[in-house]
Design an enzyme around this catalytic site. Structure first.
Site, PDB file in Angstrom:
ATOM      1  N   ARG A 174       0.828  -1.227   0.000  1.00 27.22           N
ATOM      2  CA  ARG A 174       0.000   0.000   0.000  1.00 27.22           C
ATOM      3  C   ARG A 174       0.855   1.267   0.000  1.00 27.22           C
ATOM      4  NH1 ARG A 174      -2.137  -3.568  -1.102  1.00 27.22           N
ATOM      5  NH2 ARG A 174      -3.991  -4.585  -0.302  1.00 27.22           N
ATOM      6  N   SER A 242     -11.313  -0.023   3.619  1.00 23.07           N
ATOM      7  CA  SER A 242     -10.608  -0.256   4.889  1.00 23.07           C
ATOM      8  C   SER A 242     -10.143   1.077   5.466  1.00 23.07           C
ATOM      9  CB  SER A 242      -9.375  -1.136   4.667  1.00 23.07           C
ATOM     10  OG  SER A 242      -9.757  -2.337   4.071  1.00 23.07           O
ATOM     11  N   GLU A 333      -5.854   4.529   6.788  1.00 24.37           N
ATOM     12  CA  GLU A 333      -5.556   4.361   5.362  1.00 24.37           C
ATOM     13  C   GLU A 333      -6.004   5.557   4.516  1.00 24.37           C
ATOM     14  OE1 GLU A 333      -6.130   0.503   3.374  1.00 24.37           O
ATOM     15  OE2 GLU A 333      -6.900   1.619   1.674  1.00 24.37           O
TER      16      GLU A 333
HETATM   17  C1  LIG Z   1     -15.526   0.021  -0.858  1.00 19.53           C
HETATM   18  C2  LIG Z   1     -14.047   0.231  -1.068  1.00 19.53           C
HETATM   19  C3  LIG Z   1     -13.223  -0.875  -1.223  1.00 19.53           C
HETATM   20  C4  LIG Z   1     -11.836  -0.709  -1.430  1.00 19.53           C
HETATM   21  N1  LIG Z   1     -11.065  -1.831  -1.589  1.00 19.53           N
HETATM   22  C5  LIG Z   1      -9.726  -1.690  -1.792  1.00 19.53           C
HETATM   23  C6  LIG Z   1      -8.911  -2.852  -1.994  1.00 19.53           C
HETATM   24  O1  LIG Z   1      -9.381  -3.993  -1.997  1.00 19.53           O
HETATM   25  N2  LIG Z   1      -7.577  -2.660  -2.175  1.00 19.53           N
HETATM   26  C7  LIG Z   1      -7.014  -1.417  -2.191  1.00 19.53           C
HETATM   27  O2  LIG Z   1      -5.799  -1.321  -2.391  1.00 19.53           O
HETATM   28  N3  LIG Z   1      -7.772  -0.304  -2.038  1.00 19.53           N
HETATM   29  C8  LIG Z   1      -9.101  -0.411  -1.831  1.00 19.53           C
HETATM   30  N4  LIG Z   1      -9.883   0.717  -1.650  1.00 19.53           N
HETATM   31  C9  LIG Z   1      -9.253   2.048  -1.657  1.00 19.53           C
HETATM   32  C10 LIG Z   1      -9.349   2.797  -3.006  1.00 19.53           C
HETATM   33  O3  LIG Z   1     -10.287   2.197  -3.837  1.00 19.53           O
HETATM   34  C11 LIG Z   1      -7.994   2.852  -3.725  1.00 19.53           C
HETATM   35  O4  LIG Z   1      -7.031   3.457  -2.901  1.00 19.53           O
HETATM   36  C12 LIG Z   1      -8.080   3.613  -5.044  1.00 19.53           C
HETATM   37  O5  LIG Z   1      -6.899   3.425  -5.774  1.00 19.53           O
HETATM   38  C13 LIG Z   1      -8.323   5.119  -4.850  1.00 19.53           C
HETATM   39  O6  LIG Z   1      -8.620   5.677  -6.126  1.00 19.53           O
HETATM   40  P1  LIG Z   1      -9.299   7.093  -6.258  1.00 19.53           P
HETATM   41  O7  LIG Z   1      -9.299   7.445  -7.705  1.00 19.53           O
HETATM   42  O8  LIG Z   1     -10.607   7.098  -5.588  1.00 19.53           O
HETATM   43  O9  LIG Z   1      -8.237   8.007  -5.479  1.00 19.53           O
HETATM   44  P2  LIG Z   1      -8.570   9.198  -4.472  1.00 19.53           P
HETATM   45  O10 LIG Z   1      -9.230   8.638  -3.263  1.00 19.53           O
HETATM   46  O11 LIG Z   1      -9.241  10.299  -5.186  1.00 19.53           O
HETATM   47  O12 LIG Z   1      -7.097   9.647  -4.071  1.00 19.53           O
HETATM   48  C14 LIG Z   1      -6.298   8.799  -3.274  1.00 19.53           C
HETATM   49  C15 LIG Z   1      -4.879   9.373  -3.249  1.00 19.53           C
HETATM   50  O13 LIG Z   1      -4.311   9.265  -4.552  1.00 19.53           O
HETATM   51  C16 LIG Z   1      -3.924  10.559  -5.024  1.00 19.53           C
HETATM   52  N5  LIG Z   1      -4.219  10.600  -6.463  1.00 19.53           N
HETATM   53  C17 LIG Z   1      -5.414  10.355  -7.062  1.00 19.53           C
HETATM   54  N6  LIG Z   1      -5.275  10.424  -8.403  1.00 19.53           N
HETATM   55  C18 LIG Z   1      -3.966  10.723  -8.639  1.00 19.53           C
HETATM   56  C19 LIG Z   1      -3.192  10.922  -9.823  1.00 19.53           C
HETATM   57  N7  LIG Z   1      -3.725  10.825 -11.045  1.00 19.53           N
HETATM   58  N8  LIG Z   1      -1.883  11.209  -9.677  1.00 19.53           N
HETATM   59  C20 LIG Z   1      -1.304  11.316  -8.458  1.00 19.53           C
HETATM   60  N9  LIG Z   1      -1.987  11.120  -7.309  1.00 19.53           N
HETATM   61  C21 LIG Z   1      -3.301  10.829  -7.402  1.00 19.53           C
HETATM   62  C22 LIG Z   1      -4.725  11.559  -4.223  1.00 19.53           C
HETATM   63  O14 LIG Z   1      -4.047  12.788  -4.115  1.00 19.53           O
HETATM   64  C23 LIG Z   1      -4.813  10.852  -2.880  1.00 19.53           C
HETATM   65  O15 LIG Z   1      -3.621  11.072  -2.164  1.00 19.53           O
HETATM   66  C24 LIG Z   1     -11.272   0.592  -1.461  1.00 19.53           C
HETATM   67  C25 LIG Z   1     -12.111   1.711  -1.324  1.00 19.53           C
HETATM   68  C26 LIG Z   1     -13.479   1.534  -1.130  1.00 19.53           C
HETATM   69  C27 LIG Z   1     -14.374   2.740  -1.021  1.00 19.53           C
END
Ligand SMILES: Cc1cc2nc3c(=O)[nH]c(=O)nc-3n(C[C@H](O)[C@H](O)[C@H](O)COP(=O)(O)OP(=O)(O)OC[C@H]3O[C@@H](n4cnc5c(N)ncnc54)[C@H](O)[C@@H]3O)c2cc1C
Length: 337
Positions: A174, A242, A333
């Site tokens: 992570r 999480s 997280e």
């Molecule tokens: C129901 C649920 C289940 C999940 N299950 C998992 C799982 O099984 N495994 C897991 O690893 N994660 C899981 N997650 C967490 C999440 O889905 C991941 O971390 C995902 O990659 C976040 O993507 P996002 O586009 O929503 O990022 P955001 O939440 O919008 O941003 C997260 C971080 O990434 C940065 N960021 C976003 N886009 C960019 C970019 N283009 N360039 C640079 N930085 C950027 C942001 O600044 C922030 O720091 C889960 C979340 C939920 C709600």
């Protein structure tokens, strides 16, 4: 300077930008300025404007790993660039390149259903392609790093594009350089290497019951079904997945804890955060409109109208209780802006 050397104009900037639809926790949040980014030049112009005005610059995707405060200063750029291309010239791998704003789960379903296996264990993870390398997303025995080829990023410090291969990314559990150096790079596109001689990854609990010859579509559907049965759907009950990392403790600390799953780890023993929280009696616990899911102790949910303060207070209460009872410190997280 723009990605092609020109000076692009700022477009799409909105004052008092509503971020409520842009976080899966569903918290009410507004940014001083925000923009939905559909092109690289637009991003470059926004970053340059933030720098010139001395404003903070944040990049988000779907907001599925965020805990947003009610008011965020500076500019928030929502990455919504689209596009997927496939290069199948290599005999060993199919290279799939997706723009940062593409849906991760959409990409997984697209590749698997188009006969390009490799990402099926990562089905159903919310969020965008651009955020996937940030915390090296992982699930069911596979992580992004296992299928990663390279990515293109905009370096905000040097105002230029940079290409990263796997070894440049510092991928760990992570974690990555994009998280460690938060705010420096914007991921623009990600290229994945999908194996042509694919073998299923079925070693993880929940997948072992599948027959060894299972195809990628079967595995993907199975993963989606398990996820749906375990996790609350954020569209029905806002959440950020999480909420705490599984803690890694010394063997001596692990010895003092009676019960619960434990896993070997290079730095000691990994414990289950969900078990520790459940053991402290928090499953289903409510604080105002925030609550610990009654389906999964690791997921904090918005029962409707929850505030940042309520979620943060609930997280603090959980951390304090786990520390006081087990001597273990939980780390959060979701990232906070
Ligand atoms: C129901 C649920 C289940 C999940 N299950 C998992 C799982 O099984 N495994 C897991 O690893 N994660 C899981 N997650 C967490 C999440 O889905 C991941 O971390 C995902 O990659 C976040 O993507 P996002 O586009 O929503 O990022 P955001 O939440 O919008 O941003 C997260 C971080 O990434 C940065 N960021 C976003 N886009 C960019 C970019 N283009 N360039 C640079 N930085 C950027 C942001 O600044 C922030 O720091 C889960 C979340 C939920 C709600």
């Amino acid at each position: 300077m723009g990605s092609d050397g020109s000076t692009p104009a700022v477009t799409g900037l909105v004052a008092d930008f509503d971020l409520t639809p842009w976080n899966t926790m569903g918290l009410a949040s507004r940014a001083a300025f925000g923009a939905v980014v559909t092109g690289v030049d637009q991003l470059v112009a926004l970053a340059a404007a933030a720098r010139a005005e001395g404003l903070a610059f944040h990049v988000i995707g779907q907001g599925s790993n965020l805990l947003l405060r009610p008011r965020i200063e500076g500019i928030v750029a929502v990455m919504a660039t689209r596009g997927v291309s496939v290069d199948d010239r290599s005999p060993d791998t199919t290279l799939v390149t997706a723009q940062a704003g593409e849906s991760w789960s959409g990409l997984v379903e697209h590749t698997v259903t188009q006969g390009m296996p490799g990402l099926e264990n990562l089905a159903g993870i919310p969020g965008t392609v651009g955020a996937a390398p940030v915390q090296n997303i992982g699930a069911y025995g596979l992580e992004l790093a296992d299928r990663f080829h390279s990515l293109l990023a905009w370096d905000l410090a040097e105002a230029r594009t940079r290409r990263f291969d796997g070894s440049d990314c510092g991928f760990a559990y992570r974690n990555s350089v994009f998280k460690a150096e938060a705010g420096r790079y914007v991921v623009l596109e990600v290229t994945l290497a999908l194996p042509r001689r694919w073998t299923p990854v079925l070693g993880y609990a929940g997948l072992r019951e599948l027959p060894p010859g299972s195809d990628a579509l079967t595995i993907m559907r199975h993963v989606l079904a398990i996820r749906a049965s375990k996790l609350p759907d954020w569209r029905q009950q806002g959440n950020a997945g999480s909420f705490f990392h599984n803690p890694v403790v010394t063997p001596a600390v692990a010895e003092t804890i009676d019960g619960g799953p434990r896993f070997p780890h290079p730095d000691g023993v990994k414990l289950s955060a969900a078990w520790l929280i459940d053991a402290c009696g928090f499953k289903g616990h409510r604080l105002g409109s925030a609550a610990v899911s009654d389906r999964h102790a690791l997921v904090l949910v918005n029962r409707g109208g929850a505030t940042y303060a309520e979620v943060a207070a609930l997280a603090t209460a959980i951390r304090d209780a786990v520390r006081s009872r087990f001597g273990v410190t939980l780390t959060q997280e979701p990232l906070e802006f």
